[in-house]
Design a protein around this motif. Structure first.
Motif, PDB file in Angstrom:
ATOM      1  N   GLU A 124       6.085   1.021  -6.783  1.00  7.05           N
ATOM      2  CA  GLU A 124       6.069  -0.426  -6.544  1.00  7.05           C
ATOM      3  C   GLU A 124       4.911  -0.850  -5.639  1.00  7.05           C
ATOM      4  OE1 GLU A 124       8.050  -2.376  -8.185  1.00  7.05           O
ATOM      5  OE2 GLU A 124       9.025  -0.628  -9.127  1.00  7.05           O
ATOM      6  N   ILE A 125       3.879  -0.042  -5.550  1.00  2.00           N
ATOM      7  CA  ILE A 125       2.802  -0.327  -4.604  1.00  2.00           C
ATOM      8  C   ILE A 125       2.175  -1.690  -4.851  1.00  2.00           C
ATOM      9  CG2 ILE A 125       1.068   0.906  -5.998  1.00  2.00           C
ATOM     10  CD1 ILE A 125      -0.280   1.747  -3.372  1.00  2.00           C
ATOM     11  N   TRP A 151       4.960   5.654  -5.019  1.00  2.00           N
ATOM     12  CA  TRP A 151       4.080   4.491  -5.110  1.00  2.00           C
ATOM     13  C   TRP A 151       4.414   3.592  -6.299  1.00  2.00           C
ATOM     14  CZ3 TRP A 151      -1.728   5.794  -3.954  1.00  2.00           C
ATOM     15  CH2 TRP A 151      -1.832   6.386  -2.687  1.00  2.00           C
ATOM     16  N   ARG A 170      -1.628  -7.550  -0.302  1.00  2.00           N
ATOM     17  CA  ARG A 170      -1.912  -8.636   0.625  1.00  2.00           C
ATOM     18  C   ARG A 170      -3.419  -8.868   0.660  1.00  2.00           C
ATOM     19  NH1 ARG A 170       2.661  -8.706  -0.110  1.00  2.00           N
ATOM     20  NH2 ARG A 170       4.409  -8.748   1.362  1.00  2.00           N
ATOM     21  N   PHE A 187      -0.515  -5.296   6.502  1.00  2.00           N
ATOM     22  CA  PHE A 187      -0.445  -4.509   5.278  1.00  2.00           C
ATOM     23  C   PHE A 187       0.736  -3.552   5.296  1.00  2.00           C
ATOM     24  CE2 PHE A 187      -5.036  -5.361   5.891  1.00  2.00           C
ATOM     25  CZ  PHE A 187      -5.259  -6.094   4.741  1.00  2.00           C
ATOM     26  N   THR A 188       1.068  -3.034   4.131  1.00  2.00           N
ATOM     27  CA  THR A 188       2.036  -1.942   4.010  1.00  2.00           C
ATOM     28  C   THR A 188       1.264  -0.680   3.652  1.00  2.00           C
ATOM     29  OG1 THR A 188       3.789  -3.428   3.267  1.00  2.00           O
ATOM     30  CG2 THR A 188       4.062  -1.075   2.794  1.00  2.00           C
ATOM     31  N   SER A 248       3.438  -4.442  -5.613  1.00  2.00           N
ATOM     32  CA  SER A 248       4.216  -5.571  -5.108  1.00  2.00           C
ATOM     33  C   SER A 248       3.969  -5.827  -3.619  1.00  2.00           C
ATOM     34  CB  SER A 248       5.709  -5.350  -5.356  1.00  2.00           C
ATOM     35  OG  SER A 248       6.206  -4.276  -4.583  1.00  2.00           O
ATOM     36  N   TYR A 249       3.278  -4.919  -2.953  1.00  2.00           N
ATOM     37  CA  TYR A 249       2.997  -5.056  -1.524  1.00  2.00           C
ATOM     38  C   TYR A 249       1.572  -5.546  -1.249  1.00  2.00           C
ATOM     39  CZ  TYR A 249       7.329  -2.452  -0.806  1.00  2.00           C
ATOM     40  OH  TYR A 249       8.645  -2.049  -0.805  1.00  2.00           O
ATOM     41  N   ALA A 269      -3.745   0.943   1.192  1.00  2.00           N
ATOM     42  CA  ALA A 269      -3.023  -0.329   1.223  1.00  2.00           C
ATOM     43  C   ALA A 269      -3.433  -1.127  -0.003  1.00  2.00           C
ATOM     44  CB  ALA A 269      -3.322  -1.113   2.488  1.00  2.00           C
ATOM     45  N   ARG A 302      -0.193  -1.899   9.559  1.00  2.00           N
ATOM     46  CA  ARG A 302       0.976  -2.781   9.683  1.00  2.00           C
ATOM     47  C   ARG A 302       0.694  -3.936  10.659  1.00  2.00           C
ATOM     48  NH1 ARG A 302       4.059   2.140   9.145  1.00  2.00           N
ATOM     49  NH2 ARG A 302       5.263   2.077   7.199  1.00  2.00           N
TER      50      ARG A 302
END
Length: 294
Positions: A274-275, A272, A280, A151-152, A277-278, A167, A147
């Protein structure tokens, strides 16, 4: 099931009486949740022709007898090329189960751009006898660092001993950049928690600390994907969890199996889902990491 399974009554998990047909049926039912995480990726097949009580092996090159509808991708390796199977639908998962593939290990990149990973993974590997609370703490610390870097984090119990912290990435950097980035991140993580974490691969130097393993973040390396079955007693399943589940004292790496993980999915869905969409990039994160290394 539309894929024919030969010798369906062959027992693969003797302690549980789980047959090849049972394994194939599991992969057919879990396909809708698993495919977003394995679809389009080169696969290394962990096969156990005589069940988990006998010696298994890793098989990378897709044999010529595999059906033409099962996609392949030819990728470079040090001394030539290798042709991997690529799963694109639930039938692919079922077919591989019919070939005694208990665990399909997947690349961190997709077949259309094998040099550009779209996920990174930190493998927290505890020594025997480690209290799992320490592994949960290590996962939380890994997430905290990710974080900080922008990252998420996402967590997965492995079905074996530890936890993988993932991530999602934008497909911009190559594996060489990712390898150096994750090596540096692992050093930062271990330096923050020197009594519990280490990057030392030699077991005699770990001193009962948890290994922060980032070697999977390299070209042609693989990781156990969500909902894959592990070749261990009980038929445990690598299972994504909500991040706050890391605070659950009842959490275990093999808590979910082919017998109960589908109930969890029916009740909670895929943590997970929607993984993607995170995702980066690592360019800005690299600058933040360099600051932490000073």
């Amino acid at each position: 099931m539309s894929v024919e399974i030969t010798h369906p009554d062959k027992v693969l998990f003797p302690g549980e009486g789980i047959t090849k047909a049972d394994l194939a049926g599991y992969y057919e039912r879990v396909g809708e949740w698993m495919l977003p995480h394995v679809g389009g990726r080169p696969v290394s097949m962990q096969r156990f022709p005589s069940g988990i009580d006998a010696r298994g092996f890793f098989h990378k090159d897709a044999p010529e007898y595999f059906p033409p509808w099962l996609k392949r991708v030819k990728v470079p390796k040090a001394d030539g090329t290798v042709t991997h199977a690529v799963i694109t639908n639930a039938d692919g998962l079922v077919y591989l189960a019919g070939q005694n593939v208990i665990t399909p290990h997947v690349w961190l990149s997709r077949a259309d751009r094998v040099w550009q990973p779209d996920r990174l993974v930190i493998d927290l590997d505890p020594p025997p006898g480690t209290d799992f609370a320490a592994v949960r703490r290590a996962a939380l610390a890994s997430g905290e660092l990710l974080r900080e870097l922008g990252f998420t984090p996402f967590a997965q119990v492995t079905g074996s001993k530890g936890i993988h912290v993932w991530a999602p990435l934008r497909r911009r950097a190559g594996f060489e950049e990712l390898r150096e980035f994750t090596r540096s991140a692992a050093r930062v993580l271990a330096s923050r928690h020197p009594d519990e974490l280490t990057t030392e691969f030699r077991k005699e130097k770990r001193e009962d600390r948890i290994l922060v393993d980032v070697l999977r973040n390299r070209y042609a390396q693989t990781a156990v994907p969500p909902y894959a079955v592990r070749p261990r007693p009980g038929a445990p399943v690598a299972t994504p969890i909500d991040w706050d589940e890391l605070g659950d004292a009842k959490l275990r790496p093999d808590r979910w199996t082919v017998r109960n993980v589908l109930r969890r999915l029916a009740a909670k869905g895929d943590p997970w889902a929607e993984i993607h969409s995170y995702a980066r990039g690592i360019s800005r994160a690299r600058g933040r990491l360099e600051t932490l290394l000073r």
